[in-house]
Design a protein around this motif. Structure first.
Motif, PDB file in Angstrom:
ATOM      1  N   CYS A   8       0.840  -1.194   0.000  1.00 26.50           N
ATOM      2  CA  CYS A   8       0.000   0.000   0.000  1.00 26.50           C
ATOM      3  C   CYS A   8       0.878   1.248   0.000  1.00 26.50           C
ATOM      4  O   CYS A   8       2.091   1.166   0.187  1.00 26.50           O
ATOM      5  CB  CYS A   8      -0.935   0.000   1.215  1.00 26.50           C
ATOM      6  SG  CYS A   8      -0.115   0.421   2.774  1.00 26.50           S
ATOM      7  N   GLY A  31     -10.833   0.464  -6.917  1.00 34.03           N
ATOM      8  CA  GLY A  31     -10.571   0.877  -5.536  1.00 34.03           C
ATOM      9  C   GLY A  31     -11.115  -0.094  -4.506  1.00 34.03           C
ATOM     10  O   GLY A  31     -11.388   0.281  -3.368  1.00 34.03           O
ATOM     11  N   SER A  34      -7.849  -2.947  -0.503  1.00 33.56           N
ATOM     12  CA  SER A  34      -7.307  -2.027   0.497  1.00 33.56           C
ATOM     13  C   SER A  34      -6.376  -2.773   1.443  1.00 33.56           C
ATOM     14  O   SER A  34      -6.469  -3.994   1.615  1.00 33.56           O
ATOM     15  CB  SER A  34      -8.434  -1.370   1.290  1.00 33.56           C
ATOM     16  OG  SER A  34      -9.168  -2.345   2.001  1.00 33.56           O
ATOM     17  N   CYS A  35      -5.486  -2.041   2.066  1.00 37.25           N
ATOM     18  CA  CYS A  35      -4.514  -2.599   2.997  1.00 37.25           C
ATOM     19  C   CYS A  35      -5.230  -3.052   4.274  1.00 37.25           C
ATOM     20  O   CYS A  35      -5.995  -2.283   4.866  1.00 37.25           O
ATOM     21  CB  CYS A  35      -3.463  -1.542   3.332  1.00 37.25           C
ATOM     22  SG  CYS A  35      -2.288  -2.062   4.600  1.00 37.25           S
ATOM     23  N   GLY A  39      -5.959   0.342   5.781  1.00 35.46           N
ATOM     24  CA  GLY A  39      -7.115   0.670   4.958  1.00 35.46           C
ATOM     25  C   GLY A  39      -6.798   1.466   3.707  1.00 35.46           C
ATOM     26  O   GLY A  39      -7.694   1.808   2.938  1.00 35.46           O
ATOM     27  N   ASN A  40      -5.531   1.780   3.460  1.00 34.01           N
ATOM     28  CA  ASN A  40      -5.106   2.557   2.297  1.00 34.01           C
ATOM     29  C   ASN A  40      -5.497   1.810   1.017  1.00 34.01           C
ATOM     30  O   ASN A  40      -5.249   0.623   0.868  1.00 34.01           O
ATOM     31  CB  ASN A  40      -3.585   2.749   2.367  1.00 34.01           C
ATOM     32  CG  ASN A  40      -3.071   3.747   1.365  1.00 34.01           C
ATOM     33  OD1 ASN A  40      -3.523   3.796   0.228  1.00 34.01           O
ATOM     34  ND2 ASN A  40      -2.092   4.536   1.798  1.00 34.01           N
ATOM     35  N   ARG A  41      -6.118   2.527   0.066  1.00 31.25           N
ATOM     36  CA  ARG A  41      -6.551   1.913  -1.190  1.00 31.25           C
ATOM     37  C   ARG A  41      -5.548   2.147  -2.328  1.00 31.25           C
ATOM     38  O   ARG A  41      -5.773   1.707  -3.441  1.00 31.25           O
ATOM     39  CB  ARG A  41      -7.929   2.417  -1.579  1.00 31.25           C
ATOM     40  CG  ARG A  41      -9.002   1.978  -0.604  1.00 31.25           C
ATOM     41  CD  ARG A  41     -10.384   2.403  -1.062  1.00 31.25           C
ATOM     42  NE  ARG A  41     -11.385   2.123  -0.061  1.00 31.25           N
ATOM     43  CZ  ARG A  41     -11.937   0.923   0.152  1.00 31.25           C
ATOM     44  NH1 ARG A  41     -11.560  -0.090  -0.571  1.00 31.25           N
ATOM     45  NH2 ARG A  41     -12.837   0.761   1.086  1.00 31.25           N
ATOM     46  N   ASP A  42      -4.468   2.832  -2.040  1.00 37.32           N
ATOM     47  CA  ASP A  42      -3.401   3.035  -3.019  1.00 37.32           C
ATOM     48  C   ASP A  42      -2.512   1.796  -2.961  1.00 37.32           C
ATOM     49  O   ASP A  42      -1.525   1.753  -2.231  1.00 37.32           O
ATOM     50  CB  ASP A  42      -2.619   4.308  -2.674  1.00 37.32           C
ATOM     51  CG  ASP A  42      -1.469   4.551  -3.639  1.00 37.32           C
ATOM     52  OD1 ASP A  42      -1.513   4.032  -4.776  1.00 37.32           O
ATOM     53  OD2 ASP A  42      -0.521   5.252  -3.245  1.00 37.32           O
ATOM     54  N   VAL A  43      -2.900   0.744  -3.719  1.00 30.30           N
ATOM     55  CA  VAL A  43      -2.258  -0.568  -3.625  1.00 30.30           C
ATOM     56  C   VAL A  43      -1.650  -0.945  -4.969  1.00 30.30           C
ATOM     57  O   VAL A  43      -2.278  -0.762  -6.016  1.00 30.30           O
ATOM     58  CB  VAL A  43      -3.290  -1.636  -3.198  1.00 30.30           C
ATOM     59  CG1 VAL A  43      -2.693  -3.022  -3.205  1.00 30.30           C
ATOM     60  CG2 VAL A  43      -3.844  -1.313  -1.817  1.00 30.30           C
TER      61      VAL A  43
END
Length: 144
Positions: A8, A31, A34-35, A39-43
């Motif tokens: 992430c 999207g 998630s991590c 919870g980060n969705r920039d994966v």
């Protein structure tokens, strides 16, 4: 199914399973990935080492599993032999009178003590139905 190592935007690396590569791509673009830590969705996919199984490596792995199973069986046998030794040392062998003697102890007709012996499957079922506490154990023969 396929597993990917993912990372992430917060730097956490984690595994995730997908039906196939296209499923990952579609879920990531929407999207939906998630991590689990933040919870980060920039994966993005993280670098992965390939799992290459050569015939030599497969043989080593099989042999290793066989060795592990043999060691586990030897440890189990050792534990059962020790259990038998302790039972024989600390309990009275009542032989095939086990069910009768266990009942006598259970109903207070004789002093409580540790006993061991043999019971038929029917006797064991009846003892259990009466609420008599006992344990069935594998009884290994003595070794020479």
């Amino acid at each position: 199914m396929i597993v990917f190592n993912l990372r992430c935007g917060g730097g956490h690396v984690f595994e995730a399973w997908f039906r196939d590569g296209a499923s990952y791509e579609a879920q990531a673009a929407a999207g939906e990935v998630s991590c689990p830590s933040c919870g980060n969705r920039d994966v993005v996919k993280a670098p992965m080492a390939p799992n290459v199984v050569s015939s030599r490596n497969a043989e080593k792995a099989r042999k290793g599993e066989e060795d592990k199973a043999a060691r586990a069986a030897a440890e189990m046998r050792k534990a059962l032999v020790e259990l038998r030794r302790q039972i024989e040392e600390k309990a009275d062998n009542v032989g095939d009178r086990f069910a009768d003697e266990a009942r006598r102890i259970h109903y207070g007709e004789t002093d409580p003590r540790a006993i061991y012996g043999q019971a038929t499957p029917e006797e064991s079922r009846e003892l259990a139905e009466e609420g008599v506490d006992f344990v069935t154990l594998p009884w290994l023969p003595h070794e020479n």
